[in-house]
Design an enzyme around this catalytic site. Structure first.
Site, PDB file in Angstrom:
ATOM      1  CG  HIS A  19      -1.961  -1.002   1.329  1.00 18.47           C
ATOM      2  ND1 HIS A  19      -2.141  -1.798   2.436  1.00 18.47           N
ATOM      3  CD2 HIS A  19      -2.913  -1.383   0.441  1.00 18.47           C
ATOM      4  CE1 HIS A  19      -3.164  -2.616   2.237  1.00 18.47           C
ATOM      5  NE2 HIS A  19      -3.656  -2.394   1.036  1.00 18.47           N
ATOM      6  CE  LYS A  43     -11.195  -7.924  -0.498  1.00 16.73           C
ATOM      7  NZ  LYS A  43      -9.882  -7.849   0.115  1.00 16.73           N
ATOM      8  NE  ARG A  94      -3.214  -7.162  -4.127  1.00 17.21           N
ATOM      9  CZ  ARG A  94      -3.977  -7.257  -3.067  1.00 17.21           C
ATOM     10  NH1 ARG A  94      -3.447  -7.546  -1.900  1.00 17.21           N
ATOM     11  NH2 ARG A  94      -5.271  -7.085  -3.150  1.00 17.21           N
ATOM     12  CB  SER A 132      -4.222  -6.537   4.914  1.00 13.48           C
ATOM     13  OG  SER A 132      -3.951  -5.283   4.344  1.00 13.48           O
TER      14      SER A 132
HETATM   15  P1  ADP Z   1      -6.438  -5.875   0.441  1.00 19.31           P
HETATM   16  O1  ADP Z   1      -6.862  -6.040  -0.993  1.00 19.31           O
HETATM   17  O2  ADP Z   1      -5.020  -6.294   0.715  1.00 19.31           O
HETATM   18  O3  ADP Z   1      -7.423  -6.363   1.464  1.00 19.31           O
HETATM   19  P2  ADP Z   1      -7.258  -3.124   0.572  1.00 19.31           P
HETATM   20  O4  ADP Z   1      -8.705  -3.353   0.375  1.00 19.31           O
HETATM   21  O5  ADP Z   1      -6.871  -2.288   1.728  1.00 19.31           O
HETATM   22  O6  ADP Z   1      -6.348  -4.381   0.715  1.00 19.31           O
HETATM   23  O7  ADP Z   1      -6.615  -2.581  -0.762  1.00 19.31           O
HETATM   24  C1  ADP Z   1      -6.615  -1.276  -1.165  1.00 19.31           C
HETATM   25  C2  ADP Z   1      -5.974  -1.194  -2.535  1.00 19.31           C
HETATM   26  O8  ADP Z   1      -4.589  -1.499  -2.437  1.00 19.31           O
HETATM   27  C3  ADP Z   1      -6.539  -2.157  -3.567  1.00 19.31           C
HETATM   28  O9  ADP Z   1      -6.589  -1.458  -4.807  1.00 19.31           O
HETATM   29  C4  ADP Z   1      -5.521  -3.256  -3.635  1.00 19.31           C
HETATM   30  O10 ADP Z   1      -5.512  -3.889  -4.903  1.00 19.31           O
HETATM   31  C5  ADP Z   1      -4.251  -2.458  -3.405  1.00 19.31           C
HETATM   32  N1  ADP Z   1      -3.169  -3.282  -2.866  1.00 19.31           N
HETATM   33  C6  ADP Z   1      -3.211  -4.082  -1.798  1.00 19.31           C
HETATM   34  N2  ADP Z   1      -2.022  -4.694  -1.601  1.00 19.31           N
HETATM   35  C7  ADP Z   1      -1.207  -4.253  -2.583  1.00 19.31           C
HETATM   36  C8  ADP Z   1       0.139  -4.548  -2.951  1.00 19.31           C
HETATM   37  N3  ADP Z   1       0.869  -5.438  -2.267  1.00 19.31           N
HETATM   38  N4  ADP Z   1       0.671  -3.911  -4.018  1.00 19.31           N
HETATM   39  C9  ADP Z   1      -0.096  -3.048  -4.732  1.00 19.31           C
HETATM   40  N5  ADP Z   1      -1.368  -2.746  -4.453  1.00 19.31           N
HETATM   41  C10 ADP Z   1      -1.927  -3.343  -3.404  1.00 19.31           C
END
Ligand code: ADP
Length: 165
Positions: A19, A43, A94, A132
């Site tokens: 992030h 989700k 990703r 996460s």
């Molecule tokens: P997650 O998908 O890990 O539960 P979030 O809902 O907080 O996390 O994700 C917020 C944004 O950050 C989404 O667009 C997700 O695709 C992106 N994201 C999460 N992890 C990464 C990563 N390792 N590298 C790039 N983008 C990421």
């Protein structure tokens, strides 16, 4: 609405190095970033960290970056983007597995508000499989999470999921 301000939405439960990388790279393109922290995950289900905790961990993780503001929200994302004056929503992508869900959300949001665009930034290879939930799974079993999350987050995750370590 501003051309210089972008919004980066997510649950950030908790914020990972993936992030932070997306936030830094977006900041190099836009002058002002609003990181929008959703009360509850897309989700469904609960979160490990409260909204307040997730906001505070993001504040610590981005304290060295100027022009980055962390804001909680619990409304439609496009409404929140409009409220903060951002025309661009930036998401990290990703693997291909992110694509279907993100494509659907981008289309829905475009249908709701056609002057707000969603843009995607590809994850760097180091973080392409970082989420996460993966961090929490590793920490729960006492594994090392150094480098996967900012240092302040590492302490918080270990305390919450593997207390006594
Ligand atoms: P997650 O998908 O890990 O539960 P979030 O809902 O907080 O996390 O994700 C917020 C944004 O950050 C989404 O667009 C997700 O695709 C992106 N994201 C999460 N992890 C990464 C990563 N390792 N590298 C790039 N983008 C990421």
């Amino acid at each position: 609405m501003s051309e210089t301000r972008a919004i980066i939405p997510g649950t950030f439960d908790p914020v990972t190095s993936g992030h932070v990388d997306i936030i830094e790279r977006t900041r190099s393109l836009y002058d002002e970033i609003v990181v929008a922290v959703a009360l509850s995950p897309e989700k469904g289900g609960g979160t490990t960290f409260t909204l307040d905790e997730r906001v505070r961990l993001l504040e610590r993780a981005t304290e060295k970056l100027s022009g980055v503001e962390i804001r909680p929200f619990d409304t439609l994302l496009v409404d929140f983007a409009r409220e903060v004056g951002a025309r661009v929503i930036v998401k990290g992508l990703r693997a291909v597995s992110d694509f279907e869900r993100e494509f659907q959300m981008a289309q829905l949001n475009h249908g709701l508000e056609d002057d707000i665009e969603t843009m995607f930034i590809m994850a760097i290879p180091d973080y392409a499989y970082l989420s996460s939930s993966a961090v929490k799974e590793i920490a729960r079993h006492g594994g090392p999470v150094e480098g996967l999350v900012p240092e302040a987050v590492r302490t918080a995750v270990v305390e919450r999921l593997h207390p006594g370590r």
